[in-house]
Design a protein around this motif. Structure first.
Motif, mmCIF file in Angstrom:
data_model
loop_
_atom_site.group_PDB
_atom_site.id
_atom_site.type_symbol
_atom_site.label_atom_id
_atom_site.label_comp_id
_atom_site.label_asym_id
_atom_site.label_seq_id
_atom_site.Cartn_x
_atom_site.Cartn_y
_atom_site.Cartn_z
ATOM 1 N N THR A 1 0.847 -1.191 0.000
ATOM 2 C CA THR A 1 0.000 0.000 0.000
ATOM 3 C C THR A 1 0.881 1.239 0.000
ATOM 4 O O THR A 1 2.059 1.187 0.365
ATOM 5 C CB THR A 1 -0.923 0.050 1.234
ATOM 6 N N ALA A 2 0.271 2.341 -0.432
ATOM 7 C CA ALA A 2 0.989 3.617 -0.450
ATOM 8 C C ALA A 2 0.052 4.726 -0.010
ATOM 9 O O ALA A 2 -1.165 4.633 -0.179
ATOM 10 C CB ALA A 2 1.503 3.917 -1.862
ATOM 11 N N GLY A 3 0.645 5.759 0.525
ATOM 12 C CA GLY A 3 -0.087 7.006 0.745
ATOM 13 C C GLY A 3 0.009 7.831 -0.526
ATOM 14 O O GLY A 3 1.096 7.967 -1.095
ATOM 15 N N PHE B 1 7.252 6.445 8.883
ATOM 16 C CA PHE B 1 5.808 6.422 8.652
ATOM 17 C C PHE B 1 5.165 7.638 9.324
ATOM 18 O O PHE B 1 4.275 8.258 8.751
ATOM 19 C CB PHE B 1 5.212 5.129 9.221
ATOM 20 N N VAL C 1 3.837 7.531 -1.389
ATOM 21 C CA VAL C 1 4.888 7.166 -0.442
ATOM 22 C C VAL C 1 4.652 5.760 0.095
ATOM 23 O O VAL C 1 3.514 5.386 0.386
ATOM 24 C CB VAL C 1 4.984 8.194 0.721
ATOM 25 N N GLU C 2 5.733 5.000 0.174
ATOM 26 C CA GLU C 2 5.697 3.671 0.783
ATOM 27 C C GLU C 2 7.043 3.470 1.453
ATOM 28 O O GLU C 2 7.775 4.432 1.636
ATOM 29 C CB GLU C 2 5.339 2.590 -0.252
ATOM 30 N N MET C 3 7.418 2.249 1.803
ATOM 31 C CA MET C 3 8.602 2.110 2.650
ATOM 32 C C MET C 3 9.582 1.014 2.230
ATOM 33 O O MET C 3 10.468 0.655 3.006
ATOM 34 C CB MET C 3 8.163 1.878 4.115
ATOM 35 N N SER D 1 -3.907 3.555 -0.183
ATOM 36 C CA SER D 1 -4.769 3.296 0.979
ATOM 37 C C SER D 1 -5.208 4.573 1.674
ATOM 38 O O SER D 1 -6.163 4.557 2.446
ATOM 39 C CB SER D 1 -4.023 2.409 1.981
ATOM 40 N N ASP D 2 -4.522 5.680 1.408
ATOM 41 C CA ASP D 2 -4.856 6.963 2.023
ATOM 42 C C ASP D 2 -4.178 8.042 1.184
ATOM 43 O O ASP D 2 -3.355 7.716 0.333
ATOM 44 C CB ASP D 2 -4.365 7.013 3.484
ATOM 45 N N LEU E 1 -2.093 11.765 1.469
ATOM 46 C CA LEU E 1 -1.470 12.649 2.451
ATOM 47 C C LEU E 1 -2.024 14.067 2.409
ATOM 48 O O LEU E 1 -1.997 14.776 3.415
ATOM 49 C CB LEU E 1 0.055 12.676 2.244
HETATM 50 N N1 HPA Z 1 3.618 6.313 4.500
HETATM 51 C C1 HPA Z 1 4.330 5.221 4.246
HETATM 52 N N2 HPA Z 1 3.809 4.098 3.802
HETATM 53 C C2 HPA Z 1 2.485 4.060 3.597
HETATM 54 C C3 HPA Z 1 1.686 5.166 3.843
HETATM 55 C C4 HPA Z 1 2.286 6.349 4.315
HETATM 56 O O1 HPA Z 1 1.622 7.360 4.558
HETATM 57 N N3 HPA Z 1 0.399 4.819 3.560
HETATM 58 C C5 HPA Z 1 0.435 3.527 3.145
HETATM 59 N N4 HPA Z 1 1.695 3.061 3.168
#
Ligand code: HPA
Length: 241
Positions: free
Chosen positions: A97-99, A165, A184-186, A209-210, A212
């Motif tokens: 998932t990513a923001g 995060f 953004v992800e990690m 998933s969201d 920012l």
């Molecule tokens: N930051 C990092 N990784 C994520 C985020 C985030 O806001 N949302 C989903 N994965």
């Protein structure tokens, strides 16, 4: 032949591994898209499964593995290194998932991370005197993009792999928007660095998933699962491309 972090035997992994962050997600994915799935490793509860893809079409019956990465770049680097170096794995497709960052990206969209900026130092020392470019395998990215259908919104471009995060570097968000960063992800930047080191293929496919900028409403569990199927379809296409 176990490695420090994977308790599998030689030949236990298929040439392509789908890699969610969450071990429970890996288990659910294995139950839903693999026939004859067997657990090949569970060290530290990082579950890995191998079976045969059960979807329709040309890929049906092909061997496929699914293993979790844990969260963050050190974690995915450890598993990617051992899979590429010790288990003969040729391709890793992160499904996560990513923001959202870019204005055109919405919750529920899919991002194909063709490149990954990063706040991490993990790739900094790979090529002395050089800012490393963390890039996906183009053939895999093209296959994923080609698998997109009208029912999904898919973006392809740069993401940022962050070590944080819960902390945003002041000024960073506006600069990322100005430079067209999608989300953004990690994990992606480190995965791409390890793939380059071993001459293997890697790709990152992300469900947004969201967001920012606007803190969009959370999805229901059902919406999440439906939307995750979009990422999965693209990931399978990249695995067998
Ligand atoms: N930051 C990092 N990784 C994520 C985020 C985030 O806001 N949302 C989903 N994965």
């Amino acid at each position: 032949m176990a490695t420090p972090h994977i308790a599998a035997e030689p030949g236990d992994f298929a040439p392509a591994v789908l890699m969610p962050g969450d071990p429970k997600r890996a288990e659910r994915m294995a139950e839903s898209i693999l026939d004859d799935a067997r657990l090949v490793t569970s060290t530290r509860n990082i579950l890995g499964f191998t079976g045969r893809y059960n979807g329709a079409g040309d890929f049906k019956g092909r061997p496929l593995s699914i293993m979790a990465s844990g969260m963050g770049m050190p974690s995915i680097s450890i598993y990617a290194t051992e899979l590429f170096d010790q288990y003969g794995v040729e391709r890793i497709i992160r499904v996560g998932t990513a923001g959202g960052i870019a204005a055109q990206v919405s919750v529920g969209d899919v991002i194909i991370g063709t490149g990954a900026h990063t706040t991490s130092s993990m790739n900094e020392l790979r090529i002395p005197g050089t800012h490393f470019s963390a890039t996906a395998d183009l053939r895999m990215a093209a296959a994923a993009l080609a698998a997109a259908d009208d029912g999904m919104t898919v973006h392809a471009g740069a993401v940022i792999s962050s070590d944080h995060f819960y902390f945003t570097i002041p000024g960073q968000f506006d600069a990322m928007v100005a430079h067209g960063v999608l989300g953004v992800e990690m994990e992606a930047a480190a995965l791409y660095g390890v793939a380059a080191q071993f001459g293997k293929g890697a790709l990152t496919i992300l469900t947004v998933s969201d967001h920012l900028a606007n803190h969009s409403a959370d999805m229901t569990a059902e919406e999440r699962e439906t939307i995750f199927q979009h990422s999965l379809k693209l990931a399978v296409a990249a695995a067998f491309a």
